[in-house]
Design a protein around this motif. Structure first.
Motif: not given
Length: 103
Positions: A1-4, A46-48, A54-56, A102-103
């Motif tokens: 899991m990662f985020a930008v 899964e990629v958002k 990204v909302s929420n 969190k998303f």
């Protein structure tokens, strides 16, 4: 899991447990910071992707230390004119430890 994430006009790829150095954020060491400017989140397959965010989605981090970056020397010179200027700059920075995405 990662985020930008986006903070201080720059983008960072983060994972839980990472330590990153960002432009100065308000707070003391030990304080919790919530970053809501999340541009992309990936968990497994899964990629958002946000438009622009990204909302929420939110990244929770803890301030590890407040400090200053190494000095950058700015030197200007014009040949044959006798013009020289030397100036230094140290940017204020905050070291963050990423706790949760969190998303």
């Amino acid at each position: 899991m990662f985020a930008v994430i986006k903070t201080g006009g720059k983008q960072y790829v983060v994972k839980p447990g990472d330590r990153i150095r960002v432009e100065k954020l308000e707070g003391k060491p030990g304080d919790s910071v919530e970053i809501k400017d999340v541009l992309l989140v990936k968990q497994g397959e899964e990629v958002k992707v946000g438009d622009p965010f990204v909302s929420n989605a939110m990244v929770t981090a803890e301030i590890v230390e407040q400090g200053r970056a190494p000095k950058v020397i700015v030197f200007k010179k014009k040949p044959k004119k006798g013009y020289k200027r030397k100036k230094g700059h140290r940017q204020f920075i905050t070291t963050l430890e990423i706790k949760e995405i969190k998303f």
